[in-house]
Scaffold this motif. Structure first.
Motif, PDB file in Angstrom:
ATOM      1  N   LEU A 186       0.812  -1.206   0.000  1.00  0.00           N
ATOM      2  CA  LEU A 186       0.000   0.000   0.000  1.00  0.00           C
ATOM      3  C   LEU A 186       0.850   1.263   0.000  1.00  0.00           C
ATOM      4  O   LEU A 186       0.378   2.331  -0.400  1.00  0.00           O
ATOM      5  CB  LEU A 186      -0.940   0.005   1.212  1.00  0.00           C
ATOM      6  CG  LEU A 186      -2.091  -1.007   1.176  1.00  0.00           C
ATOM      7  CD1 LEU A 186      -2.872  -0.956   2.479  1.00  0.00           C
ATOM      8  CD2 LEU A 186      -3.007  -0.741  -0.008  1.00  0.00           C
ATOM      9  N   GLY A 187       2.084   1.153   0.459  1.00  0.00           N
ATOM     10  CA  GLY A 187       2.972   2.305   0.457  1.00  0.00           C
ATOM     11  C   GLY A 187       3.742   2.498  -0.826  1.00  0.00           C
ATOM     12  O   GLY A 187       4.473   3.492  -0.949  1.00  0.00           O
ATOM     13  N   LEU A 188       3.592   1.591  -1.789  1.00  0.00           N
ATOM     14  CA  LEU A 188       4.287   1.725  -3.070  1.00  0.00           C
ATOM     15  C   LEU A 188       3.480   2.603  -4.027  1.00  0.00           C
ATOM     16  O   LEU A 188       2.246   2.527  -4.055  1.00  0.00           O
ATOM     17  CB  LEU A 188       4.508   0.342  -3.702  1.00  0.00           C
ATOM     18  CG  LEU A 188       5.396  -0.633  -2.915  1.00  0.00           C
ATOM     19  CD1 LEU A 188       5.467  -1.968  -3.640  1.00  0.00           C
ATOM     20  CD2 LEU A 188       6.786  -0.064  -2.706  1.00  0.00           C
ATOM     21  N   PRO A 189       4.133   3.429  -4.826  1.00  0.00           N
ATOM     22  CA  PRO A 189       3.394   4.258  -5.795  1.00  0.00           C
ATOM     23  C   PRO A 189       2.820   3.407  -6.921  1.00  0.00           C
ATOM     24  O   PRO A 189       3.379   2.386  -7.315  1.00  0.00           O
ATOM     25  CB  PRO A 189       4.462   5.232  -6.310  1.00  0.00           C
ATOM     26  CG  PRO A 189       5.760   4.528  -6.090  1.00  0.00           C
ATOM     27  CD  PRO A 189       5.587   3.700  -4.856  1.00  0.00           C
ATOM     28  N   ARG A 190       1.696   3.887  -7.471  1.00  0.00           N
ATOM     29  CA  ARG A 190       0.999   3.151  -8.524  1.00  0.00           C
ATOM     30  C   ARG A 190       1.365   3.632  -9.930  1.00  0.00           C
ATOM     31  O   ARG A 190       0.890   3.055 -10.915  1.00  0.00           O
ATOM     32  CB  ARG A 190      -0.514   3.294  -8.346  1.00  0.00           C
ATOM     33  CG  ARG A 190      -1.060   2.723  -7.044  1.00  0.00           C
ATOM     34  CD  ARG A 190      -2.513   3.087  -6.885  1.00  0.00           C
ATOM     35  NE  ARG A 190      -3.105   2.515  -5.691  1.00  0.00           N
ATOM     36  CZ  ARG A 190      -3.860   1.422  -5.664  1.00  0.00           C
ATOM     37  NH1 ARG A 190      -4.112   0.776  -6.786  1.00  0.00           N
ATOM     38  NH2 ARG A 190      -4.372   0.963  -4.540  1.00  0.00           N
ATOM     39  N   GLU A 191       2.152   4.689 -10.058  1.00  0.00           N
ATOM     40  CA  GLU A 191       2.382   5.286 -11.367  1.00  0.00           C
ATOM     41  C   GLU A 191       3.049   4.321 -12.342  1.00  0.00           C
ATOM     42  O   GLU A 191       2.664   4.218 -13.514  1.00  0.00           O
ATOM     43  CB  GLU A 191       3.238   6.555 -11.234  1.00  0.00           C
ATOM     44  CG  GLU A 191       2.503   7.745 -10.629  1.00  0.00           C
ATOM     45  CD  GLU A 191       2.357   7.640  -9.132  1.00  0.00           C
ATOM     46  OE1 GLU A 191       2.982   6.716  -8.550  1.00  0.00           O
ATOM     47  OE2 GLU A 191       1.618   8.442  -8.535  1.00  0.00           O
ATOM     48  N   MET A 192       4.066   3.576 -11.856  1.00  0.00           N
ATOM     49  CA  MET A 192       4.773   2.661 -12.751  1.00  0.00           C
ATOM     50  C   MET A 192       3.863   1.519 -13.190  1.00  0.00           C
ATOM     51  O   MET A 192       3.927   1.070 -14.351  1.00  0.00           O
ATOM     52  CB  MET A 192       6.025   2.133 -12.064  1.00  0.00           C
ATOM     53  CG  MET A 192       7.049   3.201 -11.722  1.00  0.00           C
ATOM     54  SD  MET A 192       8.530   2.524 -10.951  1.00  0.00           S
ATOM     55  CE  MET A 192       9.162   1.510 -12.279  1.00  0.00           C
ATOM     56  N   GLU A 193       3.011   1.062 -12.296  1.00  0.00           N
ATOM     57  CA  GLU A 193       2.088  -0.012 -12.659  1.00  0.00           C
ATOM     58  C   GLU A 193       1.079   0.473 -13.696  1.00  0.00           C
ATOM     59  O   GLU A 193       0.779  -0.243 -14.669  1.00  0.00           O
ATOM     60  CB  GLU A 193       1.368  -0.515 -11.407  1.00  0.00           C
ATOM     61  CG  GLU A 193       2.306  -1.006 -10.318  1.00  0.00           C
ATOM     62  CD  GLU A 193       1.575  -1.266  -9.019  1.00  0.00           C
ATOM     63  OE1 GLU A 193       0.360  -1.540  -9.068  1.00  0.00           O
ATOM     64  OE2 GLU A 193       2.207  -1.178  -7.952  1.00  0.00           O
ATOM     65  N   GLU A 194       0.555   1.677 -13.499  1.00  0.00           N
ATOM     66  CA  GLU A 194      -0.394   2.215 -14.465  1.00  0.00           C
ATOM     67  C   GLU A 194       0.256   2.463 -15.820  1.00  0.00           C
ATOM     68  O   GLU A 194      -0.365   2.242 -16.875  1.00  0.00           O
ATOM     69  CB  GLU A 194      -0.994   3.508 -13.920  1.00  0.00           C
ATOM     70  CG  GLU A 194      -1.841   3.296 -12.662  1.00  0.00           C
ATOM     71  CD  GLU A 194      -2.300   4.600 -12.054  1.00  0.00           C
ATOM     72  OE1 GLU A 194      -1.878   5.658 -12.560  1.00  0.00           O
ATOM     73  OE2 GLU A 194      -3.070   4.548 -11.071  1.00  0.00           O
ATOM     74  N   ALA A 195       1.527   2.914 -15.800  1.00  0.00           N
ATOM     75  CA  ALA A 195       2.232   3.115 -17.069  1.00  0.00           C
ATOM     76  C   ALA A 195       2.436   1.792 -17.798  1.00  0.00           C
ATOM     77  O   ALA A 195       2.316   1.710 -19.023  1.00  0.00           O
ATOM     78  CB  ALA A 195       3.571   3.798 -16.813  1.00  0.00           C
ATOM     79  N   ALA A 196       2.742   0.726 -17.046  1.00  0.00           N
ATOM     80  CA  ALA A 196       2.914  -0.585 -17.666  1.00  0.00           C
ATOM     81  C   ALA A 196       1.597  -1.098 -18.245  1.00  0.00           C
ATOM     82  O   ALA A 196       1.572  -1.708 -19.322  1.00  0.00           O
ATOM     83  CB  ALA A 196       3.473  -1.576 -16.645  1.00  0.00           C
ATOM     84  N   ARG A 197       0.478  -0.835 -17.585  1.00  0.00           N
ATOM     85  CA  ARG A 197      -0.816  -1.263 -18.121  1.00  0.00           C
ATOM     86  C   ARG A 197      -1.169  -0.487 -19.389  1.00  0.00           C
ATOM     87  O   ARG A 197      -1.782  -1.030 -20.314  1.00  0.00           O
ATOM     88  CB  ARG A 197      -1.898  -1.077 -17.050  1.00  0.00           C
ATOM     89  CG  ARG A 197      -1.763  -2.017 -15.857  1.00  0.00           C
ATOM     90  CD  ARG A 197      -2.995  -1.939 -14.968  1.00  0.00           C
ATOM     91  NE  ARG A 197      -2.850  -2.794 -13.793  1.00  0.00           N
ATOM     92  CZ  ARG A 197      -2.420  -2.357 -12.610  1.00  0.00           C
ATOM     93  NH1 ARG A 197      -2.103  -1.074 -12.457  1.00  0.00           N
ATOM     94  NH2 ARG A 197      -2.309  -3.188 -11.599  1.00  0.00           N
TER      95      ARG A 197
END
Length: 301
Positions: A186-197
Protein backbone atom coordinates in the motif's frame (compact mmCIF):
# COMPACT_ATOMS: atom_id res chain seq x y z
CA UNK A 1 10.10 72.60 33.37
CA UNK A 2 10.54 69.08 32.18
CA UNK A 3 12.05 66.38 34.31
CA UNK A 4 14.11 63.74 32.59
CA UNK A 5 13.04 60.29 33.64
CA UNK A 6 15.78 57.70 33.38
CA UNK A 7 14.94 54.79 31.11
CA UNK A 8 14.54 51.49 32.81
CA UNK A 9 16.27 48.56 31.25
CA UNK A 10 15.65 45.06 32.52
CA UNK A 11 18.58 43.69 34.37
CA UNK A 12 20.15 40.68 32.74
CA UNK A 13 20.71 37.66 34.82
CA UNK A 14 24.15 36.28 34.93
CA UNK A 15 24.35 33.24 32.69
CA UNK A 16 24.32 30.05 34.64
CA UNK A 17 26.83 27.50 33.49
CA UNK A 18 24.41 24.72 34.20
CA UNK A 19 21.33 26.16 32.48
CA UNK A 20 22.52 28.69 29.87
CA UNK A 21 25.22 28.87 27.25
CA UNK A 22 27.50 31.82 26.42
CA UNK A 23 25.02 33.43 24.01
CA UNK A 24 22.17 33.35 26.53
CA UNK A 25 20.29 30.41 25.01
CA UNK A 26 19.18 27.67 27.33
CA UNK A 27 21.07 24.44 26.95
CA UNK A 28 19.31 21.12 26.84
CA UNK A 29 20.66 18.31 28.87
CA UNK A 30 20.85 15.00 26.99
CA UNK A 31 18.81 13.26 29.67
CA UNK A 32 16.47 11.64 27.15
CA UNK A 33 19.25 10.35 24.94
CA UNK A 34 21.18 9.03 27.92
CA UNK A 35 18.09 7.20 29.16
CA UNK A 36 17.59 5.64 25.73
CA UNK A 37 21.21 4.47 25.65
CA UNK A 38 20.92 2.98 29.14
CA UNK A 39 17.71 1.14 28.25
CA UNK A 40 19.16 -0.17 24.97
CA UNK A 41 22.31 -1.34 26.72
CA UNK A 42 20.25 -3.16 29.35
CA UNK A 43 18.15 -4.82 26.63
CA UNK A 44 21.29 -5.85 24.74
CA UNK A 45 22.75 -7.44 27.87
CA UNK A 46 19.42 -9.13 28.58
CA UNK A 47 19.30 -10.55 25.04
CA UNK A 48 22.93 -11.52 24.53
CA UNK A 49 23.71 -12.58 28.10
CA UNK A 50 22.05 -16.04 27.90
CA UNK A 51 23.70 -16.75 24.54
CA UNK A 52 27.15 -15.84 25.84
CA UNK A 53 26.58 -17.92 28.99
CA UNK A 54 25.36 -20.79 26.80
CA UNK A 55 28.56 -20.61 24.77
CA UNK A 56 30.83 -20.54 27.84
CA UNK A 57 29.03 -23.52 29.40
CA UNK A 58 29.49 -25.52 26.20
CA UNK A 59 33.28 -25.17 26.60
CA UNK A 60 33.44 -26.51 30.16
CA UNK A 61 33.81 -29.98 31.56
CA UNK A 62 31.06 -31.51 33.68
CA UNK A 63 33.01 -31.03 36.91
CA UNK A 64 33.81 -27.43 36.03
CA UNK A 65 30.15 -26.78 35.15
CA UNK A 66 29.04 -28.26 38.48
CA UNK A 67 31.52 -26.10 40.37
CA UNK A 68 30.72 -22.81 38.61
CA UNK A 69 28.00 -22.59 35.99
CA UNK A 70 28.18 -18.79 35.62
CA UNK A 71 31.92 -18.22 35.32
CA UNK A 72 34.36 -18.40 32.46
CA UNK A 73 35.77 -21.79 31.45
CA UNK A 74 39.29 -22.47 32.70
CA UNK A 75 39.99 -25.16 30.11
CA UNK A 76 38.36 -24.51 26.73
CA UNK A 77 36.99 -27.92 25.73
CA UNK A 78 36.25 -27.45 22.04
CA UNK A 79 35.73 -31.17 21.61
CA UNK A 80 32.26 -30.79 23.13
CA UNK A 81 31.04 -29.36 19.83
CA UNK A 82 32.33 -32.27 17.74
CA UNK A 83 30.99 -34.78 20.25
CA UNK A 84 27.55 -33.16 20.28
CA UNK A 85 27.53 -32.87 16.48
CA UNK A 86 28.28 -36.58 16.10
CA UNK A 87 26.19 -38.07 18.91
CA UNK A 88 23.14 -35.89 18.29
CA UNK A 89 23.27 -36.47 14.51
CA UNK A 90 22.95 -32.72 14.06
CA UNK A 91 24.20 -32.84 10.49
CA UNK A 92 21.06 -34.64 9.32
CA UNK A 93 18.88 -32.44 11.52
CA UNK A 94 20.45 -29.29 10.08
CA UNK A 95 19.91 -30.52 6.52
CA UNK A 96 16.26 -31.37 7.22
CA UNK A 97 15.72 -27.97 8.84
CA UNK A 98 17.31 -26.24 5.85
CA UNK A 99 14.97 -28.07 3.45
CA UNK A 100 11.91 -27.27 5.57
CA UNK A 101 12.87 -23.63 6.13
CA UNK A 102 13.68 -22.92 2.48
CA UNK A 103 10.53 -24.68 1.27
CA UNK A 104 8.34 -22.87 3.80
CA UNK A 105 9.83 -19.45 3.05
CA UNK A 106 9.60 -19.91 -0.74
CA UNK A 107 6.00 -21.16 -0.86
CA UNK A 108 4.83 -18.63 1.75
CA UNK A 109 6.38 -15.73 -0.16
CA UNK A 110 4.69 -16.80 -3.41
CA UNK A 111 1.27 -17.35 -1.84
CA UNK A 112 1.38 -14.26 0.36
CA UNK A 113 2.77 -12.09 -2.44
CA UNK A 114 -0.02 -12.99 -4.86
CA UNK A 115 -2.70 -12.62 -2.19
CA UNK A 116 -1.31 -9.29 -1.03
CA UNK A 117 -1.20 -7.98 -4.61
CA UNK A 118 -4.83 -8.96 -5.16
CA UNK A 119 -5.94 -7.30 -1.91
CA UNK A 120 -3.89 -4.13 -2.38
CA UNK A 121 -4.23 -3.48 -6.12
CA UNK A 122 -7.20 -5.39 -7.55
CA UNK A 123 -10.88 -4.83 -6.92
CA UNK A 124 -11.56 -8.22 -5.39
CA UNK A 125 -15.14 -8.92 -4.39
CA UNK A 126 -15.33 -9.62 -0.65
CA UNK A 127 -11.84 -8.31 0.13
CA UNK A 128 -12.93 -6.88 3.47
CA UNK A 129 -14.32 -10.24 4.55
CA UNK A 130 -11.12 -11.96 3.50
CA UNK A 131 -9.10 -9.43 5.52
CA UNK A 132 -11.25 -10.21 8.54
CA UNK A 133 -10.62 -13.90 8.00
CA UNK A 134 -6.85 -13.29 7.92
CA UNK A 135 -6.97 -11.29 11.14
CA UNK A 136 -8.99 -14.02 12.86
CA UNK A 137 -6.67 -16.73 11.51
CA UNK A 138 -3.58 -15.00 12.92
CA UNK A 139 -5.18 -14.72 16.36
CA UNK A 140 -6.21 -18.36 16.70
CA UNK A 141 -3.81 -20.71 18.54
CA UNK A 142 -2.22 -23.26 16.25
CA UNK A 143 -2.66 -26.05 18.81
CA UNK A 144 -6.37 -26.28 18.07
CA UNK A 145 -5.58 -27.53 14.53
CA UNK A 146 -3.21 -30.29 15.66
CA UNK A 147 -5.65 -33.21 15.99
CA UNK A 148 -7.63 -32.56 12.76
CA UNK A 149 -4.42 -32.09 10.80
CA UNK A 150 -3.00 -35.32 12.18
CA UNK A 151 -5.94 -37.37 10.88
CA UNK A 152 -6.08 -35.50 7.57
CA UNK A 153 -2.35 -35.85 6.92
CA UNK A 154 -2.41 -39.54 7.86
CA UNK A 155 -5.19 -40.23 5.34
CA UNK A 156 -3.56 -38.08 2.66
CA UNK A 157 -0.20 -39.85 2.98
CA UNK A 158 1.57 -36.68 4.18
CA UNK A 159 2.33 -37.96 7.68
CA UNK A 160 6.04 -38.39 8.41
CA UNK A 161 6.87 -36.27 5.38
CA UNK A 162 8.92 -33.09 5.18
CA UNK A 163 6.69 -31.80 2.40
CA UNK A 164 3.63 -32.33 4.60
CA UNK A 165 5.29 -30.34 7.39
CA UNK A 166 6.12 -27.55 4.92
CA UNK A 167 2.45 -27.34 3.87
CA UNK A 168 1.39 -27.02 7.50
CA UNK A 169 3.88 -24.24 8.10
CA UNK A 170 2.73 -22.41 4.98
CA UNK A 171 -0.86 -22.54 6.21
CA UNK A 172 0.18 -21.25 9.63
CA UNK A 173 2.39 -18.38 8.47
CA UNK A 174 0.65 -17.24 5.27
CA UNK A 175 -2.02 -15.04 6.97
CA UNK A 176 0.52 -12.87 8.77
CA UNK A 177 2.75 -12.77 5.70
CA UNK A 178 -0.17 -11.63 3.54
CA UNK A 179 -1.06 -8.83 5.95
CA UNK A 180 2.54 -7.68 6.14
CA UNK A 181 3.05 -7.65 2.36
CA UNK A 182 -0.27 -5.91 1.79
CA UNK A 183 0.72 -3.15 4.23
CA UNK A 184 4.06 -2.85 2.46
CA UNK A 185 2.43 -2.75 -0.98
CA UNK A 186 0.00 0.00 0.00
CA UNK A 187 2.97 2.31 0.46
CA UNK A 188 4.29 1.73 -3.07
CA UNK A 189 3.39 4.26 -5.80
CA UNK A 190 1.00 3.15 -8.52
CA UNK A 191 2.38 5.29 -11.37
CA UNK A 192 4.77 2.66 -12.75
CA UNK A 193 2.09 -0.01 -12.66
CA UNK A 194 -0.39 2.22 -14.47
CA UNK A 195 2.23 3.12 -17.07
CA UNK A 196 2.91 -0.59 -17.67
CA UNK A 197 -0.82 -1.26 -18.12
CA UNK A 198 -1.05 1.59 -20.61
CA UNK A 199 1.76 -0.07 -22.59
CA UNK A 200 -0.30 -3.24 -22.76
CA UNK A 201 1.19 -5.31 -19.91
CA UNK A 202 -1.09 -7.80 -18.19
CA UNK A 203 -1.54 -8.17 -14.47
CA UNK A 204 0.93 -11.03 -14.16
CA UNK A 205 3.58 -9.11 -16.09
CA UNK A 206 2.96 -6.01 -13.98
CA UNK A 207 3.32 -8.08 -10.83
CA UNK A 208 6.52 -9.82 -11.90
CA UNK A 209 8.28 -6.90 -13.63
CA UNK A 210 7.12 -3.89 -11.59
CA UNK A 211 5.74 -4.92 -8.21
CA UNK A 212 8.09 -7.72 -7.18
CA UNK A 213 11.35 -5.72 -7.63
CA UNK A 214 9.90 -2.86 -5.57
CA UNK A 215 8.65 -5.09 -2.77
CA UNK A 216 11.85 -7.11 -2.31
CA UNK A 217 12.47 -5.67 1.22
CA UNK A 218 9.02 -6.86 2.27
CA UNK A 219 9.55 -10.27 0.69
CA UNK A 220 12.88 -10.62 2.50
CA UNK A 221 11.18 -9.70 5.78
CA UNK A 222 8.52 -12.35 5.21
CA UNK A 223 11.15 -14.94 4.31
CA UNK A 224 13.13 -14.21 7.47
CA UNK A 225 10.14 -14.25 9.81
CA UNK A 226 8.60 -17.40 8.38
CA UNK A 227 11.96 -19.14 8.12
CA UNK A 228 12.80 -18.36 11.72
CA UNK A 229 9.37 -19.50 12.88
CA UNK A 230 9.66 -22.76 10.92
CA UNK A 231 13.19 -23.33 12.23
CA UNK A 232 12.11 -22.95 15.86
CA UNK A 233 8.72 -24.68 15.62
CA UNK A 234 8.51 -27.84 17.72
CA UNK A 235 4.92 -28.98 18.29
CA UNK A 236 3.98 -29.88 14.71
CA UNK A 237 7.48 -31.15 13.97
CA UNK A 238 7.51 -33.63 16.84
CA UNK A 239 3.94 -34.73 16.03
CA UNK A 240 4.15 -35.08 12.25
CA UNK A 241 7.71 -36.42 11.86
CA UNK A 242 8.67 -39.76 13.41
CA UNK A 243 11.61 -41.00 11.31
CA UNK A 244 15.02 -40.07 12.68
CA UNK A 245 16.32 -39.39 9.19
CA UNK A 246 13.60 -36.73 8.57
CA UNK A 247 13.61 -34.93 11.91
CA UNK A 248 14.45 -31.22 11.85
CA UNK A 249 17.01 -29.77 14.20
CA UNK A 250 14.50 -28.82 16.90
CA UNK A 251 13.31 -32.40 17.40
CA UNK A 252 16.85 -33.75 16.99
CA UNK A 253 18.02 -31.51 19.82
CA UNK A 254 15.05 -32.58 21.93
CA UNK A 255 15.85 -36.28 21.45
CA UNK A 256 19.49 -35.67 22.28
CA UNK A 257 18.53 -33.70 25.38
CA UNK A 258 16.35 -36.53 26.63
CA UNK A 259 19.19 -39.03 26.24
CA UNK A 260 21.91 -36.84 27.83
CA UNK A 261 20.03 -35.14 30.65
CA UNK A 262 23.05 -35.19 32.98
CA UNK A 263 25.67 -33.96 30.52
CA UNK A 264 24.86 -30.27 30.50
CA UNK A 265 28.00 -29.27 28.62
CA UNK A 266 27.10 -31.42 25.61
CA UNK A 267 23.52 -30.13 25.75
CA UNK A 268 24.85 -26.58 25.78
CA UNK A 269 27.12 -27.32 22.82
CA UNK A 270 24.26 -28.88 20.83
CA UNK A 271 21.98 -25.96 21.71
CA UNK A 272 24.55 -23.42 20.58
CA UNK A 273 24.99 -25.29 17.29
CA UNK A 274 21.22 -25.11 16.86
CA UNK A 275 20.90 -21.34 17.38
CA UNK A 276 24.09 -20.37 15.51
CA UNK A 277 22.77 -20.56 11.88
CA UNK A 278 19.73 -18.36 12.43
CA UNK A 279 21.70 -15.99 14.64
CA UNK A 280 24.30 -15.46 11.92
CA UNK A 281 21.63 -15.09 9.25
CA UNK A 282 19.70 -12.50 11.23
CA UNK A 283 22.82 -10.49 12.07
CA UNK A 284 23.81 -10.48 8.41
CA UNK A 285 20.38 -9.33 7.20
CA UNK A 286 19.14 -7.33 10.18
CA UNK A 287 19.22 -3.97 8.39
CA UNK A 288 17.06 -5.20 5.51
CA UNK A 289 14.79 -6.96 8.00
CA UNK A 290 14.22 -3.79 10.06
CA UNK A 291 13.74 -1.67 6.93
CA UNK A 292 11.15 -4.11 5.64
CA UNK A 293 9.19 -3.98 8.90
CA UNK A 294 9.40 -0.19 9.03
CA UNK A 295 8.29 0.28 5.41
CA UNK A 296 5.43 -2.15 5.85
CA UNK A 297 3.96 0.00 8.62
CA UNK A 298 3.97 -2.93 11.09
CA UNK A 299 7.08 -1.90 13.02
CA UNK A 300 4.97 -0.92 16.01
CA UNK A 301 3.76 2.42 17.30
Amino acid sequence: MSIAVPSRTPARKAPNDRTASADGRRRRFPVGRTTVYVVLTALAIFSLGPIVLFFFNSLKTNSEYAADSLGLPTSWTWSNFTTAWTQANMGAGLWNSAVIVIGTAAITCVVAGLAAYALARLNVHGASGFMTYLLVATSLPSQMFLVPLFYMWAKAGLYDSRFGLVLIYCGLFSPFATLLLRSFMLGLPREMEEAARVDGAGELRVFLRIVVPNMLPGILTVALTTGLAAYNEFLFAVTMIQSDSKMPLSTTFFSFQQGFTQNFTLISAAGFIMIAPMLILFLALQRRFINGLANSGMGGV
